[in-house]
Design an enzyme around this catalytic site. Structure first.
Site, mmCIF file in Angstrom:
data_model
loop_
_atom_site.group_PDB
_atom_site.id
_atom_site.type_symbol
_atom_site.label_atom_id
_atom_site.label_comp_id
_atom_site.label_asym_id
_atom_site.label_seq_id
_atom_site.Cartn_x
_atom_site.Cartn_y
_atom_site.Cartn_z
ATOM 1 N N GLU A 1 27.012 35.411 34.986
ATOM 2 C CA GLU A 1 27.207 36.705 35.643
ATOM 3 C C GLU A 1 26.623 37.858 34.831
ATOM 4 O O GLU A 1 26.882 39.013 35.129
ATOM 5 C CB GLU A 1 28.697 36.948 35.903
ATOM 6 C CG GLU A 1 29.575 36.850 34.671
ATOM 7 C CD GLU A 1 31.049 37.051 34.977
ATOM 8 O OE1 GLU A 1 31.385 37.480 36.106
ATOM 9 O OE2 GLU A 1 31.883 36.785 34.079
ATOM 10 N N ASP B 1 29.585 40.805 39.218
ATOM 11 C CA ASP B 1 29.035 41.225 37.929
ATOM 12 C C ASP B 1 27.550 40.908 37.823
ATOM 13 O O ASP B 1 26.791 41.678 37.222
ATOM 14 C CB ASP B 1 29.794 40.561 36.782
ATOM 15 C CG ASP B 1 31.091 41.287 36.455
ATOM 16 O OD1 ASP B 1 31.051 42.517 36.287
ATOM 17 O OD2 ASP B 1 32.140 40.629 36.377
ATOM 18 N N HIS C 1 41.197 38.925 36.274
ATOM 19 C CA HIS C 1 41.417 40.086 37.132
ATOM 20 C C HIS C 1 42.696 39.985 37.952
ATOM 21 O O HIS C 1 43.053 40.928 38.655
ATOM 22 C CB HIS C 1 40.222 40.279 38.066
ATOM 23 C CG HIS C 1 38.967 40.678 37.355
ATOM 24 N ND1 HIS C 1 38.880 41.800 36.560
ATOM 25 C CD2 HIS C 1 37.732 40.107 37.307
ATOM 26 C CE1 HIS C 1 37.659 41.896 36.059
ATOM 27 N NE2 HIS C 1 36.941 40.880 36.492
#
Length: 260
Positions: free
Chosen positions: A148, A174, A47
């Site tokens: 996750e 997540d 990310h």
């Protein structure tokens, strides 16, 4: 370069380690935090905003300070895993692990034969560690699958029980979404609390460290829960909070207000 302390040996000794999560590209940010007392930095290629060359420079900046650099790769794919290890990463975090087979693939990508299937070609890290790298890499590199997803949570015992897995990292955002909760730390919600307990208990059963993306507010709770690898800030959050604090202080002292 100062020799980086082995995170794996510290976890095995029961130590808690705190890190900074780096999402902005470039070595300067790593250099800025590397002398503050963090135990590790994580370069977030999933990310974050850096490309491979920038990630390499960030790893090199951490090396200069003897600070272990871990990389979260964009995906659990052997090519990028091998490249960040060749760049000198001392750990790999892989996102969106679903099954024990996914975690086994990650281990294979991180370990040289006969343990795994990593290709030998440490172009950059070989200049750092010399010819001996090939004989120490399997012991030094930390393999960290993320927990996750609902599937990973259901198979967490199988995932963390795999030989070669050193820790499991809880991705609270997540994981929360997978549990039908808003993204974030949902402590106090039974589904989230139970998930945290499940991951921590599985890691303890198998003698593996448990890790988490966190912040300074929640981190003390994570320590109490048994986490050993805890991020306490991101570079973006630190920049934003420090800038806001400075701006607020000046405006309070001068009596000025926000424009508009």
């Amino acid at each position: 370069m100062a020799e980086a302390v082995s995170l794996k040996s510290r976890w095995a000794a029961g130590e808690v380690t705190f890190g900074a999560w780096c999402m902005m590209p470039g070595a300067l940010g790593v250099e800025a935090v590397s002398s503050l007392g963090f135990d590790w930095i994580l370069v977030d290629m999933q990310h974050g905003c850096m490309d491979y060359g920038q990630a390499l420079d960030m790893i090199r900046a951490a090396d200069i300070r003897g600070l272990p650099a871990i990389v979260r790769v964009p995906w659990n794919e052997p090519g990028i895993v091998g490249r960040v290890l060749d760049a000198g990463a001392l750990g790999v975090v892989a996102p969106m692990i679903q099954t024990a087979d996914d975690a086994r693939s990650l281990v294979d990508s991180c370990r040289y034969p006969p343990v795994g299937r990593r290709s030998f070609g440490p172009v950059r890290v070989g200049t750092r560690d010399g010819a001996g790298y090939a004989f120490t890499a399997n012991d030094r590199v930390a393999v960290v699958p993320m927990i996750e997803t609902r599937s990973a949570l259901d198979q967490v015992d199988e995932i963390v029980g795999l030989p070669g897995v050193d820790a499991a990292l809880v991705g609270p955002f997540d994981l929360s979404v997978a549990l039908g909760l808003p993204p974030g730390d949902n402590d106090g919600k039974p589904a989230f609390d139970d998930a945290i307990k499940t991951v921590v208990a599985a890691c303890r059963r198998h003698g593996k460290a448990v890790a988490v993306l966190s912040n300074a507010i929640v981190a003390p709770l994570r320590v109490a829960q048994g986490f050993q690898m805890i991020s306490v800030t991101t570079d973006i959050a630190a920049l934003s909070s420090a800038s806001m604090a400075s701006l607020t202080a000046v405006k309070e002292k001068t009596g000025t207000k926000n424009a508009g």
